[in-house]
Design an enzyme around this catalytic site. Sequence first.
Site, PDB file in Angstrom:
ATOM      1  N   LYS A 192       0.633  -1.217  -0.125  1.00  0.00           N
ATOM      2  CA  LYS A 192       0.098  -0.346   0.172  1.00  0.00           C
ATOM      3  C   LYS A 192       0.945   0.892  -0.459  1.00  0.00           C
ATOM      4  CE  LYS A 192      -3.274  -2.520   2.126  1.00  0.00           C
ATOM      5  NZ  LYS A 192      -4.405  -3.401   3.648  1.00  0.00           N
ATOM      6  N   ASP A 201     -11.760   2.959   3.483  1.00  0.00           N
ATOM      7  CA  ASP A 201     -12.078   1.153   4.045  1.00  0.00           C
ATOM      8  C   ASP A 201     -13.170   0.931   4.409  1.00  0.00           C
ATOM      9  OD1 ASP A 201      -9.639  -1.033   4.382  1.00  0.00           O
ATOM     10  OD2 ASP A 201      -9.230  -0.470   6.033  1.00  0.00           O
ATOM     11  N   GLN A 245      -4.560  -1.421   9.819  1.00  0.00           N
ATOM     12  CA  GLN A 245      -4.386  -3.354   8.855  1.00  0.00           C
ATOM     13  C   GLN A 245      -5.264  -4.385  10.074  1.00  0.00           C
ATOM     14  OE1 GLN A 245      -3.688  -3.379   5.932  1.00  0.00           O
ATOM     15  NE2 GLN A 245      -4.257  -5.966   6.598  1.00  0.00           N
TER      16      GLN A 245
HETATM   17  N1  GUN Z   1      -7.421  -7.238   6.078  1.00  0.00           N
HETATM   18  C1  GUN Z   1      -7.934  -7.968   5.173  1.00  0.00           C
HETATM   19  N2  GUN Z   1      -8.461  -7.083   3.408  1.00  0.00           N
HETATM   20  C2  GUN Z   1      -7.856  -5.531   4.598  1.00  0.00           C
HETATM   21  C3  GUN Z   1      -8.685  -4.274   4.008  1.00  0.00           C
HETATM   22  O1  GUN Z   1      -9.033  -4.248   3.068  1.00  0.00           O
HETATM   23  N3  GUN Z   1      -7.982  -3.686   4.533  1.00  0.00           N
HETATM   24  C4  GUN Z   1      -7.771  -3.478   5.940  1.00  0.00           C
HETATM   25  N4  GUN Z   1      -8.135  -2.555   6.538  1.00  0.00           N
HETATM   26  N5  GUN Z   1      -7.095  -4.189   6.187  1.00  0.00           N
HETATM   27  C5  GUN Z   1      -7.837  -5.576   5.110  1.00  0.00           C
END
Ligand code: GUN
Length: 292
Positions: free
Chosen positions: A51, A118, A95
Amino acid sequence: MQIIDGKAVAARVLEECRDGVAELAAKGVQPGLAVVLVGEDPASRAYVASKEKTCLDLGMHSVKHELPAATTQEQLLAVVRELNADPAVHGILVQSPPPPQIDEAAVVRAIDPAKDVDGFHPENVAKLALEDPSGFAPCTPLGCQRLLGEYGIETRGAHAVVVGRSMIVGKPMALLLMAKGPLGDATVTVAHSRTADLAAVCRSADILIAAVGRPGFLGDEHVREGAVVIDVGINRVEDPARKRGYRLVGDVDYAAVAERCRAITPVPGGVGPMTIAMLMSNTLRACRQQMG
Ligand code: GUN
């Protein structure tokens, strides 16, 4: 049978984002994304690194907080509050999953909904259910929807079966597909671990979306001839033949079903790259909305 190339579509989405970043730069604005990781989970570390890299590559501002596994709820909330108040940060992502001492729901609620790229905050979940376009939808289901659109797969009137009911993928996926509009208007069934005769339910799908997180969970008996299969699973399975000791497989037994599909996403290279691309797209929109 068509293999849905998520890498190629993600690259196009990222090029659109790059143009968007340049447009904002001309106005003296730089979109910023903050990612917060608590703990050492290797898959999560890899996602977070990816990211950050994508952010920097697009010319966005990137903030990364890597906090120790023993971080307390209060410490994490303090980081979130700092990011909420930081005008250089337009998007915040913590995350998932965090370590067990963290109350994830409380952390999500602490994020400013305007920065919740998100789409996990209750306000954004509500906006998705209400079909209010000012909210943010979660990136992975958004990516799946975009793939269907890019490959001209008609969702209107189609029977979409979503396997998995998580707040990150299954539930928002169902809401996106049943919403009114060109990439929605589907008849949606949500199946999960308690669904009776899962195979029969899945076989009735025109579009089958697998989001259960179990390697090869859906096989031959789950997929009907001519179905479109979107495999959200990214599972690490041990593989001594690989240098890193594992390989990535989806929730669908690709070899068993690919031939009879109309179209299918591979793992890796299907849904995976789309999640980050849609995150960048959400961050860009968050920035625009915050600028007014
Ligand atoms: N863990 C797995 N997929 C995601 C996501 O799209 N966002 C976040 N914050 N954590 C994740």
